[in-house]
Scaffold this motif. Structure first.
Motif, PDB file in Angstrom:
ATOM      1  N   ASP A   7      54.212  15.366  60.117  1.00 38.02           N
ATOM      2  CA  ASP A   7      55.251  16.392  60.270  1.00 38.02           C
ATOM      3  C   ASP A   7      54.882  17.705  59.580  1.00 38.02           C
ATOM      4  O   ASP A   7      55.497  18.741  59.817  1.00 38.02           O
ATOM      5  N   ARG A   8      53.905  17.624  58.663  1.00 45.55           N
ATOM      6  CA  ARG A   8      53.478  18.848  57.977  1.00 45.55           C
ATOM      7  C   ARG A   8      52.221  19.473  58.601  1.00 45.55           C
ATOM      8  O   ARG A   8      51.752  20.499  58.134  1.00 45.55           O
ATOM      9  N   ARG A   9      51.672  18.812  59.573  1.00 45.04           N
ATOM     10  CA  ARG A   9      50.483  19.348  60.219  1.00 45.04           C
ATOM     11  C   ARG A   9      50.900  20.361  61.312  1.00 45.04           C
ATOM     12  O   ARG A   9      50.799  20.104  62.515  1.00 45.04           O
ATOM     13  N   ARG A  10      51.492  21.485  60.863  1.00 44.77           N
ATOM     14  CA  ARG A  10      51.936  22.536  61.785  1.00 44.77           C
ATOM     15  C   ARG A  10      51.308  23.873  61.393  1.00 44.77           C
ATOM     16  O   ARG A  10      51.026  24.102  60.212  1.00 44.77           O
ATOM     17  N   PRO A  11      51.143  24.743  62.353  1.00 44.73           N
ATOM     18  CA  PRO A  11      50.563  26.060  61.993  1.00 44.73           C
ATOM     19  C   PRO A  11      51.545  26.900  61.186  1.00 44.73           C
ATOM     20  O   PRO A  11      52.759  26.730  61.278  1.00 44.73           O
ATOM     21  N   ALA A  12      51.043  27.798  60.345  1.00 43.01           N
ATOM     22  CA  ALA A  12      51.880  28.670  59.518  1.00 43.01           C
ATOM     23  C   ALA A  12      52.661  29.669  60.402  1.00 43.01           C
ATOM     24  O   ALA A  12      52.132  30.201  61.382  1.00 43.01           O
ATOM     25  N   VAL A  13      53.965  29.895  60.036  1.00 45.98           N
ATOM     26  CA  VAL A  13      54.841  30.801  60.802  1.00 45.98           C
ATOM     27  C   VAL A  13      54.906  32.144  60.072  1.00 45.98           C
ATOM     28  O   VAL A  13      55.275  32.189  58.889  1.00 45.98           O
ATOM     29  N   ILE A  14      54.580  33.210  60.736  1.00 50.26           N
ATOM     30  CA  ILE A  14      54.657  34.571  60.169  1.00 50.26           C
ATOM     31  C   ILE A  14      55.924  35.237  60.715  1.00 50.26           C
ATOM     32  O   ILE A  14      56.078  35.411  61.933  1.00 50.26           O
ATOM     33  N   ARG A  15      56.893  35.527  59.789  1.00 49.29           N
ATOM     34  CA  ARG A  15      58.192  36.078  60.197  1.00 49.29           C
ATOM     35  C   ARG A  15      58.111  37.610  60.352  1.00 49.29           C
ATOM     36  O   ARG A  15      57.341  38.280  59.661  1.00 49.29           O
ATOM     37  N   GLU A  16      59.062  38.114  61.147  1.00 47.01           N
ATOM     38  CA  GLU A  16      59.224  39.568  61.342  1.00 47.01           C
ATOM     39  C   GLU A  16      59.998  40.170  60.171  1.00 47.01           C
ATOM     40  O   GLU A  16      60.683  39.441  59.446  1.00 47.01           O
ATOM     41  N   PRO A  17      59.983  41.490  59.960  1.00 42.68           N
ATOM     42  CA  PRO A  17      60.746  42.110  58.852  1.00 42.68           C
ATOM     43  C   PRO A  17      62.236  41.826  58.945  1.00 42.68           C
ATOM     44  O   PRO A  17      62.894  41.581  57.925  1.00 42.68           O
ATOM     45  N   HIS A  18      62.806  41.843  60.159  1.00 41.19           N
ATOM     46  CA  HIS A  18      64.238  41.565  60.309  1.00 41.19           C
ATOM     47  C   HIS A  18      64.556  40.121  59.886  1.00 41.19           C
ATOM     48  O   HIS A  18      65.556  39.848  59.208  1.00 41.19           O
ATOM     49  N   GLU A  19      63.668  39.199  60.278  1.00 39.53           N
ATOM     50  CA  GLU A  19      63.881  37.788  59.915  1.00 39.53           C
ATOM     51  C   GLU A  19      63.740  37.570  58.410  1.00 39.53           C
ATOM     52  O   GLU A  19      64.438  36.725  57.835  1.00 39.53           O
ATOM     53  N   ARG A  20      62.874  38.318  57.765  1.00 38.01           N
ATOM     54  CA  ARG A  20      62.721  38.206  56.307  1.00 38.01           C
ATOM     55  C   ARG A  20      63.995  38.636  55.598  1.00 38.01           C
ATOM     56  O   ARG A  20      64.418  38.015  54.619  1.00 38.01           O
ATOM     57  N   LYS A  21      64.660  39.730  56.085  1.00 41.74           N
ATOM     58  CA  LYS A  21      65.922  40.186  55.462  1.00 41.74           C
ATOM     59  C   LYS A  21      67.016  39.136  55.623  1.00 41.74           C
ATOM     60  O   LYS A  21      67.766  38.860  54.681  1.00 41.74           O
ATOM     61  N   ILE A  22      67.082  38.537  56.800  1.00 40.72           N
ATOM     62  CA  ILE A  22      68.107  37.495  57.021  1.00 40.72           C
ATOM     63  C   ILE A  22      67.861  36.303  56.090  1.00 40.72           C
ATOM     64  O   ILE A  22      68.791  35.744  55.486  1.00 40.72           O
ATOM     65  N   LEU A  23      66.594  35.863  55.932  1.00 42.55           N
ATOM     66  CA  LEU A  23      66.258  34.726  55.055  1.00 42.55           C
ATOM     67  C   LEU A  23      66.571  35.040  53.596  1.00 42.55           C
ATOM     68  O   LEU A  23      67.085  34.179  52.854  1.00 42.55           O
ATOM     69  N   ALA A  24      66.325  36.329  53.138  1.00 40.33           N
ATOM     70  CA  ALA A  24      66.639  36.699  51.753  1.00 40.33           C
ATOM     71  C   ALA A  24      68.131  36.694  51.522  1.00 40.33           C
ATOM     72  O   ALA A  24      68.609  36.269  50.454  1.00 40.33           O
TER      73      ALA A  24
END
Length: 415
Positions: A325-342
């Protein structure tokens, strides 16, 4: 006997010894002079005043020689066990002689079964050819009288059971027949069958001797009836167990430290330096054990479902491997998505702080409530205690009044 001795002592107390001897005989403790005629000259030549001589006598029936049976037990301080057909010295009655005994044990059916060695902590029977001795006579056995033995021990002790009677000691045999003619690998055996017809029924059957030699029944013989010819792996030996006519009196008066008599096989080997050949199977060998590899435990799936949870096999990932389940590629978020996550992280932090403060306040409230309940319980117990004291005080006053009234009534009656 004690009463008679006491009467004799009181009756003949005033008389001299010569008169007392004529009436009551020689008393214990008196000095007696004995004259013996026809003494051999060897006795005078080998006489040693430092060596004690015991004077005794034999009964009329004790001069005969025959079979003697006795109950024997190896002495617990003797270091070895006794072996059948080994020469041993017996001291029985007034005799001391060397003989070859056979040891046996009596079964429940009255059969005397031969023993190769004496039991360790148990009585057994012994039979030998020697002088006839009255029943109930005690005896002791020693291995040797020659030389000075620093670790001298009595070999065995026992009592005489029967005498002048032939005894049949048997081995534990599976075959009832016995060979009467022995060749290299062939023997003629009789006493096992009664007729040639019975032998014909068992032709080709496998037989075995007491010593473990295997053989085969071949063909019946014409005479005697029931005898047959058999072939064996090795040459047979006549193994009839009979007593040896060996009786050797111990005459050690002139040879106090050198008389040896017949020696055992072990003593002869030691004297002549003859060693036994070592059995290769009895020698010590290095132990080489192959390492065992055990297969992993496999539990069927149907059985795993029926097992309780604590006994079910746990699937654990091996160290150094990443789960699937951890063998997945790294996800690079957009600037808008980073603000929502913060923002979501900040809201979750605020919510966790509020829940923590609420938990602390609830804990303090519960603590205060517990203290108040405890204080109320103490006051309640105090009130109950005071009330019990008042009740007991009123009850005691009533009892004292009743006692005073009863005393006044009793005084009036007395007046």
């Amino acid at each position: 006997m004690q009463k008679q001795a006491q009467l004799n002592r009181t009756e003949f107390e005033d008389q001299d010894d010569e008169a007392r001897v004529q009436y009551e005989g020689f008393r214990p403790g008196m000095y007696v002079r004995v004259e013996i005629e026809n003494v051999p000259c060897e006795f005078v030549q080998n006489f040693d005043p430092h060596y004690p001589i015991i004077l005794g006598g034999l009964g009329n029936s004790e001069g005969n020689v025959g079979y003697v049976q006795m109950r024997l037990k190896k002495h617990r301080w003797y270091k070895k066990i006794l072996k059948s057909r080994d020469p041993i010295i017996f001291s029985v009655g007034w005799r001391r002689f060397q003989t070859i005994p056979l040891y046996y044990i009596e079964d429940h059916n009255g059969r005397q079964r031969l023993l190769k060695y004496t039991p360790q902590h148990m009585h057994c029977g012994a039979a030998f050819w020697g002088p006839i001795t009255p029943q109930g006579t005690g005896f002791l056995a020693i291995q040797s009288v020659s030389g000075i033995m620093p670790d001298f021990r009595i070999a065995a002790t026992g009592v005489v059971l029967d005498l002048d009677k032939s005894i049949k000691i048997v081995k534990k045999l599976k075959l009832t027949g016995f060979p009467y003619k022995i060749f290299k690998n062939t023997s003629f055996i009789k006493g096992m069958f009664n007729s040639a017809l019975e032998v014909a029924k068992f032709e080709g059957a496998v037989i075995r001797t007491v010593s473990g030699i295997r053989g085969q029944i071949k063909k019946a013989l014409r005479a005697p009836e029931g005898a047959f010819r058999a072939s064996f792996e090795d040459k047979l030996l006549m193994s009839g167990e009979c007593l040896e006519y060996f009786y050797n009196p111990v005459t050690s008066l002139g040879e106090k430290d050198t008389w040896s008599g017949m020696r055992t096989t072990g003593q002869l080997r030691l004297t002549h330096g003859v060693r036994l050949k070592a059995n290769k199977d009895s020698l010590y060998k290095p132990i080489l054990r192959q390492k065992k590899h055990f297969n992993s435990l496999h539990i069927p799936k149907a059985l795993q479902k029926a097992l309780p949870f604590k006994n079910k096999p746990k699937t654990q990932a091996k160290a150094g491997k990443v789960p699937k389940d951890r063998r997945r590629p790294a996800v690079i978020r957009e600037p808008h998505e980073r603000k929502i996550l913060a923002l979501l992280d900040a809201l979750s932090t605020v919510h966790s702080q509020k829940m923590k403060k609420a938990k602390e306040q609830r804990h303090l409230h519960n603590k205060e409530h517990f203290r108040a309940r405890q204080k109320e319980e103490e006051e309640k117990l105090k009130r109950q205690k005071d009330l019990r004291k008042k009740l007991f005080r009123i009850q005691g006053q009533k009892e004292r009044r009743n006692q005073k009234s009863s005393l006044k009534g009793a005084e009036g009656q007395l007046q």
